[in-house]
Design an enzyme around this catalytic site. Structure first.
Site, PDB file in Angstrom:
ATOM      1  N   CYS A 186       0.423   3.178   3.518  1.00 26.82           N
ATOM      2  CA  CYS A 186       0.805   2.684   4.842  1.00 26.82           C
ATOM      3  C   CYS A 186       1.785   1.517   4.815  1.00 26.82           C
ATOM      4  O   CYS A 186       2.214   1.049   5.864  1.00 26.82           O
ATOM      5  CB  CYS A 186      -0.427   2.300   5.655  1.00 26.82           C
ATOM      6  SG  CYS A 186      -1.187   0.755   5.127  1.00 26.82           S
ATOM      7  N   CYS A 193      -5.459   1.056   6.239  1.00 26.25           N
ATOM      8  CA  CYS A 193      -5.603   2.524   6.193  1.00 26.25           C
ATOM      9  C   CYS A 193      -6.770   2.970   5.331  1.00 26.25           C
ATOM     10  O   CYS A 193      -6.977   4.158   5.135  1.00 26.25           O
ATOM     11  CB  CYS A 193      -4.308   3.167   5.713  1.00 26.25           C
ATOM     12  SG  CYS A 193      -4.075   3.073   3.939  1.00 26.25           S
ATOM     13  N   CYS A 240      -8.198  -5.583 -10.068  1.00 26.40           N
ATOM     14  CA  CYS A 240      -7.791  -4.546 -11.011  1.00 26.40           C
ATOM     15  C   CYS A 240      -7.382  -3.331 -10.179  1.00 26.40           C
ATOM     16  O   CYS A 240      -8.228  -2.656  -9.595  1.00 26.40           O
ATOM     17  CB  CYS A 240      -8.975  -4.228 -11.919  1.00 26.40           C
ATOM     18  SG  CYS A 240      -8.597  -3.060 -13.212  1.00 26.40           S
ATOM     19  N   CYS A 272      -7.353  -1.067   1.157  1.00 29.61           N
ATOM     20  CA  CYS A 272      -6.379  -1.521   2.143  1.00 29.61           C
ATOM     21  C   CYS A 272      -7.095  -1.654   3.491  1.00 29.61           C
ATOM     22  O   CYS A 272      -7.744  -0.715   3.946  1.00 29.61           O
ATOM     23  CB  CYS A 272      -5.246  -0.506   2.251  1.00 29.61           C
ATOM     24  SG  CYS A 272      -4.120  -0.831   3.633  1.00 29.61           S
ATOM     25  N   CYS A 298       0.849  -1.190   0.000  1.00 27.29           N
ATOM     26  CA  CYS A 298       0.000   0.000   0.000  1.00 27.29           C
ATOM     27  C   CYS A 298       0.888   1.245   0.000  1.00 27.29           C
ATOM     28  O   CYS A 298       1.773   1.377   0.839  1.00 27.29           O
ATOM     29  CB  CYS A 298      -0.899  -0.011   1.238  1.00 27.29           C
ATOM     30  SG  CYS A 298      -1.871   1.494   1.427  1.00 27.29           S
TER      31      CYS A 298
HETATM   32 FE    FE Z   1      -2.805   1.153   3.520  1.00 27.20          FE
END
Ligand code: FE
Length: 129
Positions: free
Chosen positions: A49, A98, A118, A95, A46
């Site tokens: 984060c 976060c 995707c 995610c 991510c």
């Molecule tokens: Fe994240």
């Protein structure tokens, strides 16, 4: 555990496009991102984060212009919710840590999962194995 910062911090640390995509659900133009044609071996994290989201092992060329994965690295690190925007019923992928918008999940991926995650390149950072 959630790890959400305030929007000023995200704005400071992300490109304008990455900010719009991850924090406001925008979509990067296809064939424009850093990773749709990226073939190195490693993990995709991510951008907001650093949570580990996808592996190059599950990456495949979907022809869509966005990085596509047939599976997640760990189900726990991803949040999947129904997205009814733009007159479509889609599954939004975020995610879990976060809440960053990553992209959408479709069911036309390769067997055996038939899944196609995707994902926007700008939502991801890459770390080689
Ligand atoms: Fe994240």
């Amino acid at each position: 555990m959630t790890n959400i910062k305030n929007s000023e911090e995200y704005r400071k640390n992300l490109t304008p496009l990455a900010y719009q995509v991850t924090r406001h659900g925008a979509t990067e133009p296809p064939f424009s991102g850093e990773f749709y044609n990226h073939k190195s071996s490693g993990l995709y994290l991510c951008i907001c984060c650093g949570t580990k989201l996808f592996s190059s092992v599950d990456k495949y060329d979907s022809g869509t212009g966005w990085p596509s994965f047939k599976d997640t690295l760990s189900k726990q690190n991803i949040k999947e919710t129904e997205d009814l925007s733009h007159n479509m019923v889609r599954t939004e992928v975020k995610c879990a840590s976060c809440d960053a918008h990553l992209g959408h999940l479709f069911n036309d991926g390769p067997l055996p999962t038939s899944k196609r995650y995707c994902i926007n390149s700008v939502s991801l950072a890459f770390k080689e194995f």
